[in-house]
Design an enzyme around this catalytic site. Structure first.
Site, short mmCIF file in Angstrom:
data_model
loop_
_atom_site.label_atom_id
_atom_site.label_comp_id
_atom_site.label_asym_id
_atom_site.label_seq_id
_atom_site.Cartn_x
_atom_site.Cartn_y
_atom_site.Cartn_z
N ASP A 1 42.43 5.44 24.97
CA ASP A 1 43.57 6.04 25.67
C ASP A 1 44.40 4.97 26.35
OD1 ASP A 1 44.99 8.43 26.93
OD2 ASP A 1 44.26 7.39 28.71
N GLU B 1 42.15 7.71 19.07
CA GLU B 1 42.05 6.86 20.25
C GLU B 1 40.73 6.11 20.27
OE1 GLU B 1 44.82 9.05 23.61
OE2 GLU B 1 42.71 9.61 23.48
#
Length: 242
Positions: free
Chosen positions: A55, A126
């Site tokens: 992230d 991610e």
């Protein structure tokens, strides 16, 4: 280091080739395997921690690309564009483009959940970025293939200002600062002529009005208000560090 299971190793090597990377690249294969393991398969050995790292990595990759490509772009626009680039919708789209769903280990109970598929793919994407970053502690395994996607998307967004996501950027800031979401209040101001600005929106936080704006739709009015608020309350250096 290769994996114990040759079949899984071949699957991961196939993905790496799709990314345009050589299989001789310094990839930590055990991390890449983990990045493509859903929590329904294992409660402890899954992608959740790598997703957390990824992230931050995807936001960094987007920020660096924007800074290099548009050195004169206002930093507020950087944040709004980046909010689109790192959205679940875009990340899931990229995951599908590289066929991540073919390599993602998911238990049967989750495979039937079509509603959660986009979120799963975005999370896995991610996590893959997290695994690649931790393999080298930099972006050298990521930027060669991700930059051109982000660059193309950013160009499209800049040509269509309506896609700039100031609402997401503002929400991100308020959550980071106060752990709360902003409140939008919308009223219809021009019902007779629908070709003009029909709605007026205000955005509030902790009882204070942060900004207001108008638009032909509720969404457009909220975005206009969010832009006013975001650019008013966030210093440039704070936006850059988000």
């Amino acid at each position: 280091m290769t994996l114990v299971y040759p079949r899984r190793q071949r699957q991961l090597e196939s993905l790496v080739r799709k990314l345009g990377l050589p299989i001789t690249a310094p990839i930590k294969w055990e991390l890449l395997d983990l990045a493509l393991t859903h929590p329904t398969v294992s409660e402890s050995a899954n992608y959740e921690q790598l997703e957390f790292v990824g992230d931050a990595v995807v936001r960094l990759a987007a920020a660096v690309m924007l800074w290099e490509t548009y050195p004169d772009c206002p930093v507020g626009d950087f944040a709004a564009i980046r909010s689109v680039l790192v959205s679940d919708r875009i990340l899931a789209q990229l995951a599908r483009e590289y066929g991540l769903e073919l390599h993602l280990l998911v238990a049967g109970s989750a495979t039937s959940d079509k509603i959660g598929q986009e979120s799963r793919l975005a999370d896995a994407f991610e996590a893959v970025l997290g695994a690649l970053y931790l393999s080298t502690s930099n972006l050298e395994l990521i930027r060669p293939w991700l930059d051109h996607h982000f660059r193309q998307l950013a160009a499209e967004i800049r040509l269509d200002p309506a896609r700039l996501n100031y609402k997401a950027a503002l929400q991100e800031w308020t959550q980071a600062q106060f752990k709360v979401l902003p409140e939008y209040r919308v009223v219809e101001i021009n019902q007779a002529n629908r070709t003009q600005e029909r709605f007026a929106a205000e955005v509030w936080l902790h009882g204070n009005k942060l900004g207001e704006g108008k638009g032909r739709s509720i969404k457009a009015a909220e975005q206009a208000a969010a832009k006013v608020a975001f650019l008013a309350i966030t210093p440039p250096e704070e936006i850059a560090n988000q």
